[in-house]
Design a protein around this motif. Structure first.
Motif, mmCIF file in Angstrom:
data_model
loop_
_atom_site.group_PDB
_atom_site.id
_atom_site.type_symbol
_atom_site.label_atom_id
_atom_site.label_comp_id
_atom_site.label_asym_id
_atom_site.label_seq_id
_atom_site.Cartn_x
_atom_site.Cartn_y
_atom_site.Cartn_z
ATOM 1 N N LEU A 261 0.895 -0.780 -0.008
ATOM 2 C CA LEU A 261 -0.074 0.028 0.022
ATOM 3 C C LEU A 261 0.589 1.123 0.088
ATOM 4 C CD1 LEU A 261 -2.726 -0.918 2.845
ATOM 5 C CD2 LEU A 261 -3.098 -1.069 0.318
ATOM 6 N N GLY A 262 0.680 2.022 -0.669
ATOM 7 C CA GLY A 262 1.327 3.575 -0.652
ATOM 8 C C GLY A 262 0.156 5.009 -1.739
ATOM 9 N N LYS A 263 0.765 5.562 -1.118
ATOM 10 C CA LYS A 263 0.417 6.420 -1.638
ATOM 11 C C LYS A 263 -0.115 6.555 -3.500
ATOM 12 C CE LYS A 263 -1.177 9.447 2.223
ATOM 13 N NZ LYS A 263 -2.103 9.626 2.235
ATOM 14 N N ALA A 264 -0.986 7.217 -4.116
ATOM 15 C CA ALA A 264 -0.901 7.275 -5.547
ATOM 16 C C ALA A 264 -0.370 7.869 -6.465
ATOM 17 C CB ALA A 264 -2.317 7.579 -5.860
ATOM 18 N N ASP A 265 1.220 7.167 -7.160
ATOM 19 C CA ASP A 265 1.708 7.669 -7.635
ATOM 20 C C ASP A 265 1.577 7.265 -8.965
ATOM 21 O OD1 ASP A 265 3.247 9.378 -8.806
ATOM 22 O OD2 ASP A 265 5.447 7.682 -8.429
ATOM 23 N N PHE A 266 0.661 8.434 -10.151
ATOM 24 C CA PHE A 266 0.317 8.571 -11.526
ATOM 25 C C PHE A 266 0.407 10.566 -12.232
ATOM 26 C CE2 PHE A 266 -3.591 10.507 -8.618
ATOM 27 C CZ PHE A 266 -3.877 11.382 -9.605
ATOM 28 N N LYS A 267 0.036 9.662 -13.040
ATOM 29 C CA LYS A 267 -0.592 10.740 -14.087
ATOM 30 C C LYS A 267 -1.597 10.712 -15.276
ATOM 31 C CE LYS A 267 4.555 11.760 -14.976
ATOM 32 N NZ LYS A 267 6.051 12.087 -15.646
ATOM 33 N N LEU A 268 -1.964 11.468 -14.982
ATOM 34 C CA LEU A 268 -3.826 11.411 -15.591
ATOM 35 C C LEU A 268 -3.017 12.263 -17.375
ATOM 36 C CD1 LEU A 268 -6.426 13.041 -14.305
ATOM 37 C CD2 LEU A 268 -5.446 10.779 -14.372
ATOM 38 N N GLU A 269 -3.886 10.967 -18.569
ATOM 39 C CA GLU A 269 -3.215 11.434 -20.126
ATOM 40 C C GLU A 269 -4.865 11.719 -20.781
ATOM 41 O OE1 GLU A 269 -1.775 9.201 -23.908
ATOM 42 O OE2 GLU A 269 -0.874 8.131 -22.111
ATOM 43 N N SER A 270 -5.165 12.615 -21.446
ATOM 44 C CA SER A 270 -5.876 12.779 -21.898
ATOM 45 C C SER A 270 -5.813 11.415 -23.441
ATOM 46 C CB SER A 270 -6.492 14.103 -22.739
ATOM 47 O OG SER A 270 -6.063 15.241 -21.117
ATOM 48 N N GLY A 271 -6.859 11.744 -24.357
ATOM 49 C CA GLY A 271 -7.013 10.774 -24.970
ATOM 50 C C GLY A 271 -8.434 11.090 -26.063
ATOM 51 N N TYR A 272 -8.913 10.454 -27.068
ATOM 52 C CA TYR A 272 -9.989 10.209 -27.766
ATOM 53 C C TYR A 272 -10.596 9.017 -27.838
ATOM 54 C CZ TYR A 272 -13.903 11.663 -30.761
ATOM 55 O OH TYR A 272 -14.861 11.927 -31.607
ATOM 56 N N ASP A 273 -11.561 8.629 -27.847
ATOM 57 C CA ASP A 273 -12.350 7.356 -27.914
ATOM 58 C C ASP A 273 -13.002 7.195 -28.899
ATOM 59 O OD1 ASP A 273 -13.570 4.494 -28.119
ATOM 60 O OD2 ASP A 273 -13.994 4.824 -26.002
ATOM 61 N N GLU A 274 -12.326 6.743 -30.408
ATOM 62 C CA GLU A 274 -12.975 6.731 -31.859
ATOM 63 C C GLU A 274 -14.609 6.207 -31.093
ATOM 64 O OE1 GLU A 274 -12.455 8.139 -34.591
ATOM 65 O OE2 GLU A 274 -10.363 8.820 -33.906
ATOM 66 N N CYS A 275 -14.791 4.880 -30.600
ATOM 67 C CA CYS A 275 -16.061 4.076 -30.926
ATOM 68 C C CYS A 275 -16.989 4.918 -29.591
ATOM 69 C CB CYS A 275 -15.336 2.911 -30.152
ATOM 70 S SG CYS A 275 -16.730 1.648 -29.934
ATOM 71 N N ALA A 276 -16.440 5.578 -29.151
ATOM 72 C CA ALA A 276 -17.634 6.992 -28.270
ATOM 73 C C ALA A 276 -17.301 7.235 -28.829
ATOM 74 C CB ALA A 276 -17.580 6.689 -26.927
ATOM 75 N N GLY A 277 -16.904 8.570 -29.608
ATOM 76 C CA GLY A 277 -17.247 9.229 -30.016
ATOM 77 C C GLY A 277 -16.320 11.247 -28.825
ATOM 78 N N ASP A 278 -16.394 10.230 -27.841
ATOM 79 C CA ASP A 278 -15.940 11.197 -26.704
ATOM 80 C C ASP A 278 -14.324 11.005 -26.361
ATOM 81 O OD1 ASP A 278 -16.843 13.325 -25.367
ATOM 82 O OD2 ASP A 278 -18.162 12.446 -24.075
ATOM 83 N N SER A 279 -14.665 11.952 -25.466
ATOM 84 C CA SER A 279 -12.574 12.436 -24.910
ATOM 85 C C SER A 279 -12.728 11.251 -23.776
ATOM 86 C CB SER A 279 -12.693 13.972 -24.237
ATOM 87 O OG SER A 279 -13.577 13.863 -23.439
ATOM 88 N N THR A 280 -11.371 10.899 -23.488
ATOM 89 C CA THR A 280 -11.396 10.080 -22.140
ATOM 90 C C THR A 280 -9.945 10.597 -20.977
ATOM 91 O OG1 THR A 280 -9.177 9.374 -23.507
ATOM 92 C CG2 THR A 280 -11.308 7.898 -24.045
ATOM 93 N N LYS A 281 -9.806 10.206 -20.539
ATOM 94 C CA LYS A 281 -9.123 9.903 -19.491
ATOM 95 C C LYS A 281 -8.228 8.939 -19.166
ATOM 96 C CE LYS A 281 -8.944 14.779 -18.896
ATOM 97 N NZ LYS A 281 -8.145 15.800 -19.306
ATOM 98 N N ILE A 282 -7.155 8.959 -19.434
ATOM 99 C CA ILE A 282 -6.200 7.819 -19.241
ATOM 100 C C ILE A 282 -5.378 7.404 -17.661
ATOM 101 C CG2 ILE A 282 -4.910 5.924 -19.890
ATOM 102 C CD1 ILE A 282 -5.012 6.960 -22.770
ATOM 103 N N ILE A 283 -5.626 6.896 -16.699
ATOM 104 C CA ILE A 283 -4.396 6.644 -15.822
ATOM 105 C C ILE A 283 -3.920 5.728 -15.983
ATOM 106 C CG2 ILE A 283 -4.416 6.546 -12.894
ATOM 107 C CD1 ILE A 283 -7.805 6.748 -12.722
#
Length: 270
Positions: free
Chosen positions: A93-115
């Protein structure tokens, strides 16, 4: 079973540090034939459907999330969340260490956020009171408990019994994600019960049907530091869903082994 993973879509259902050598491993029978058990009448058969379930706290997976109505759940993740992750076959267990990346979902036709996590994350939990460090856990040799099977897990000298019921519609040989051949069964009306020698058998989870999926035990160990087992199950109801359920012992009433505290379900259909 190998599958092509499509882009993801999230919706929420309404919903410390000793060596692992002190923990005994799971005891199971070698074959399904040897794990057939007599039906036992549980003391508490009636469990409400999950439609009314509400999380005690939020959880997230390290994956991609679609934006829905200008809201994306990935943005709720902060450095104060706890990260349950695996490293060298041990869990920490530890504190979350991450980055958020923006993307686009062609299938849904909408933006995404990737952890993108810096660790091999199993689950992010908005439960900052958890203690960081290595946690006791069991090595899981059998992650699927089919109908008429029963397994015993031994943790800190206590035996936990997991027993399954359900109707098997069909069976087939498949190649799993690890490249090994196994028997996969098409099951409906699945029920999984839990008990110990000191707590009566209770219904842990149930699913009416599955679409090319089944319940899997992802983790058994002491997340909350009370020297009792906690569980994380994958319980996808469809092959285009990633659903994870967290059970903690510290939140359970005296007559129960664990309590369901959080659930997340991610859809990645088109």
């Amino acid at each position: 079973m190998k599958r092509i993973v499509l882009p993801f879509f999230l919706f929420f259902m309404l919903f410390s540090c000793k060596d692992n050598k002190d923990v005994q491993q799971i005891k199971t029978s070698d074959t399904i034939e040897n794990t057939v058990v007599e039906k036992v009448l549980p003391t508490d058969e009636a469990v409400p459907e999950d439609a009314d379930f509400k999380n005690d706290f939020d959880i997230l997976l390290a994956t991609s999330y679609r934006t829905w109505e200008n809201n994306n759940p990935a943005t709720s993740l902060t450095k104060n969340w706890m990260d349950l992750y695996e490293k060298n076959d041990k869990f920490y267990l530890g504190k979350a260490d991450f980055k958020l990346e923006s993307g686009y979902d062609e299938c849904a036709g909408d933006s995404t956020k990737i952890i993108n996590s810096s660790t091999k994350t199993l689950l992010f939990m908005d439960l900052p009171e958890l203690k960081s460090g290595e946690i006791k856990s069991l090595k899981i040799d059998k992650n699927k408990i089919w109908p008429k099977e029963k397994i015993t897990l031994v943790f800190n000298g206590v035996e936990y019994f997991l027993r399954a019921e359900g109707e098997v519609l069909a069976s087939q040989k498949v190649i799993n994600d690890g490249g090994k051949e196994e028997i996969f069964q098409n099951v409906k009306n699945y029920k999984l019960y839990i008990s110990t020698k000191n707590t009566p058998e209770k219904l842990l989870l149930q699913e009416a049907s599955f679409n090319d999926t089944f319940v899997e035990l992802l983790f058994a160990g002491d997340i909350d530091g009370d020297s009792k087992l906690d569980f994380i199950f994958r319980a996808n109801r469809d092959y285009e869903e990633e659903r994870v359920i967290l059970f903690l012992s510290s939140k359970a009433s005296p007559e129960n082994s664990v309590k369901k505290v959080a659930e997340i379900a991610v859809q990645f259909d088109c």
